[in-house]
Design a protein around this motif. Structure first.
Motif, mmCIF file in Angstrom:
data_model
loop_
_atom_site.group_PDB
_atom_site.id
_atom_site.type_symbol
_atom_site.label_atom_id
_atom_site.label_comp_id
_atom_site.label_asym_id
_atom_site.label_seq_id
_atom_site.Cartn_x
_atom_site.Cartn_y
_atom_site.Cartn_z
ATOM 1 N N PHE A 36 65.897 70.202 34.797
ATOM 2 C CA PHE A 36 67.041 69.279 34.799
ATOM 3 C C PHE A 36 67.672 69.296 36.184
ATOM 4 N N ASP A 37 68.322 68.192 36.559
ATOM 5 C CA ASP A 37 69.090 68.170 37.802
ATOM 6 C C ASP A 37 70.270 69.138 37.709
ATOM 7 N N TYR A 38 70.722 69.611 38.854
ATOM 8 C CA TYR A 38 71.771 70.631 38.894
ATOM 9 C C TYR A 38 73.036 70.187 38.163
ATOM 10 N N ALA A 39 73.374 68.908 38.229
ATOM 11 C CA ALA A 39 74.599 68.398 37.606
ATOM 12 C C ALA A 39 74.474 68.252 36.088
ATOM 13 N N ASP A 40 73.271 68.418 35.552
ATOM 14 C CA ASP A 40 73.039 68.152 34.124
ATOM 15 C C ASP A 40 73.021 69.436 33.292
ATOM 16 N N LEU A 41 73.932 70.365 33.593
ATOM 17 C CA LEU A 41 73.957 71.643 32.890
ATOM 18 C C LEU A 41 74.203 71.456 31.394
ATOM 19 N N ASP A 42 75.158 70.607 31.026
ATOM 20 C CA ASP A 42 75.472 70.412 29.601
ATOM 21 C C ASP A 42 74.267 69.863 28.842
ATOM 22 N N ALA A 43 73.554 68.928 29.463
ATOM 23 C CA ALA A 43 72.374 68.354 28.815
ATOM 24 C C ALA A 43 71.289 69.414 28.646
ATOM 25 N N ALA A 44 71.158 70.287 29.627
ATOM 26 C CA ALA A 44 70.155 71.346 29.547
ATOM 27 C C ALA A 44 70.478 72.323 28.426
ATOM 28 N N ILE A 45 71.758 72.677 28.281
ATOM 29 C CA ILE A 45 72.160 73.591 27.208
ATOM 30 C C ILE A 45 71.918 72.947 25.852
ATOM 31 N N ALA A 46 72.238 71.666 25.745
ATOM 32 C CA ALA A 46 72.022 70.958 24.479
ATOM 33 C C ALA A 46 70.540 70.925 24.128
ATOM 34 N N TRP A 47 69.691 70.652 25.119
ATOM 35 C CA TRP A 47 68.246 70.619 24.867
ATOM 36 C C TRP A 47 67.718 72.000 24.475
ATOM 37 N N ALA A 48 68.149 73.027 25.214
ATOM 38 C CA ALA A 48 67.655 74.383 24.953
ATOM 39 C C ALA A 48 68.065 74.872 23.568
ATOM 40 N N GLY A 49 69.232 74.433 23.098
ATOM 41 C CA GLY A 49 69.721 74.919 21.817
ATOM 42 C C GLY A 49 69.385 74.039 20.634
ATOM 43 N N ALA A 50 68.739 72.898 20.892
ATOM 44 C CA ALA A 50 68.420 71.974 19.795
ATOM 45 C C ALA A 50 67.370 72.575 18.874
ATOM 46 N N ALA A 51 67.515 72.314 17.596
ATOM 47 C CA ALA A 51 66.532 72.798 16.616
ATOM 48 C C ALA A 51 65.202 72.102 16.852
ATOM 49 N N PRO A 52 64.108 72.812 16.661
ATOM 50 C CA PRO A 52 62.792 72.184 16.866
ATOM 51 C C PRO A 52 62.570 71.055 15.867
ATOM 52 N N VAL A 53 61.898 70.020 16.337
ATOM 53 C CA VAL A 53 61.604 68.883 15.470
ATOM 54 C C VAL A 53 60.487 69.287 14.508
ATOM 55 N N GLN A 54 60.757 69.147 13.236
ATOM 56 C CA GLN A 54 59.749 69.530 12.233
ATOM 57 C C GLN A 54 58.717 68.422 12.063
ATOM 58 N N LYS A 55 57.478 68.779 12.220
ATOM 59 C CA LYS A 55 56.409 67.796 12.107
ATOM 60 C C LYS A 55 56.154 67.456 10.640
ATOM 61 N N VAL A 56 55.666 66.242 10.403
ATOM 62 C CA VAL A 56 55.329 65.792 9.057
ATOM 63 C C VAL A 56 54.268 66.720 8.482
ATOM 64 N N GLY A 57 54.534 67.224 7.286
ATOM 65 C CA GLY A 57 53.580 68.093 6.645
ATOM 66 C C GLY A 57 53.884 69.575 6.823
ATOM 67 N N ASP A 58 54.853 69.910 7.734
ATOM 68 C CA ASP A 58 55.191 71.301 7.934
ATOM 69 C C ASP A 58 55.945 71.878 6.755
ATOM 70 N N ALA A 59 56.837 71.082 6.167
ATOM 71 C CA ALA A 59 57.641 71.590 5.048
ATOM 72 C C ALA A 59 56.773 71.718 3.816
ATOM 73 N N GLY A 60 56.892 72.846 3.134
ATOM 74 C CA GLY A 60 56.112 73.045 1.925
ATOM 75 C C GLY A 60 54.647 73.170 2.247
#
Length: 273
Positions: free
Chosen positions: A249-273
């Motif tokens: 990320f660009d130096y000024a985009d610290l908040d966006a980087a924290i949001a991305w790093a802390g976001a829950a992983p996207v669950q792929k179709v078929g992963d649940a159950g």
């Protein structure tokens, strides 16, 4: 080398003015010498060796200021051998070393050698002896790295303002290990640095490698938030060696980087159950 003195030119003759001169008026705990002429083995045996032996017996560290002016011509072969002996046996006694000189090749070679020293080494121009002594007297330096945990997003944010040191990674490991003792993982690590300053010495580099080795499998994402051009290459290189997903990320985009790093992983179709 123990005090940063270069070898002499072949054929240099010994003169009455050749010596290691003890510097007076320095802060308590700082030992200073000034090199004049061509140094001999006797100079080391009478000036340097007693100080090293005393520090070793008392179990204390050495903070050394070495001033090398235009009237310095180098070391005799005997002094070079003594320098190597003292340096190899006493390196771990050194807490800091300041070289005060305007000689270009000594300044450059000292900066190169400092990477392999176990203690901080800094070069100062002639005329800045007081600044060099003040730096030594204030060791250990304050941290060049600060870090904080963002509990709500399970992210560690690391702010880098100076070359990375071994003690920086010891502090990071302590914080990370405390968190991981009661959590399965860190969602992310975010490194915020305008331009990468490198490592203080090889010890800092090795501690960095150990920190990555011990923790990368329990970190899901890593963000490098920097304006450095090198940072654009980091994800492509690092993803081959670490478990975490890495993004720049660009130096000024610290908040966006924290949001991305802390976001829950996207669950792929078929992963649940």
């Amino acid at each position: 080398m123990s005090v940063g003195f270069p070898p002499s030119a072949p054929g240099d003759a010994r003169r009455a003015t050749d010596m290691l001169e003890r510097l007076e008026g320095l802060p308590a705990g700082v030992y200073g010498v000034r090199a004049v002429g061509t140094l001999s083995r006797e100079d080391y045996e009478t000036v340097i060796v007693p100080v090293v032996e005393e520090a070793r017996k008392e179990g204390r560290k050495l903070r050394v200021l070495s001033e090398v002016g235009p009237d310095f011509h180098g070391l005799t072969p005997g002094a070079m051998w003594e320098d190597l002996k003292v340096g190899s046996s006493a390196l771990r006694l050194f807490e800091g070393c300041a070289i005060v000189t305007d000689t270009k090749w000594i300044r450059e070679s000292t900066r190169l050698a400092s990477f392999f020293m176990p203690c901080p080494v800094r070069v100062f121009p002639l005329g800045e002896r007081e600044a060099a002594a003040a730096w030594l007297s204030t060791l250990p330096e304050g941290p060049g790295v600060s870090h904080r945990l963002v509990p709500e997003s399970n992210v560690m944010v690391i702010e880098v303002a100076a070359p990375l040191r071994a003690q920086d990674f010891e502090a990071l490991a302590q914080t990370a290990d405390t968190w991981l003792a009661t959590h399965a993982e860190l969602a992310g690590i975010v490194v915020h640095v305008r331009t990468f300053p490198g490592w203080e010495n090889v010890k800092g580099l090795l501690k960095h490698a150990r920190f990555v080795r011990d923790h990368h499998r329990r970190v899901r994402r890593a963000a490098l938030v920097s304006d450095s051009r090198v940072a654009d290459l980091a994800p492509a290189l690092v993803n081959h060696f670490v478990h975490a997903e890495v993004r720049h990320f660009d130096y000024a985009d610290l908040d966006a980087a924290i949001a991305w790093a802390g976001a829950a992983p996207v669950q792929k179709v078929g992963d649940a159950g």
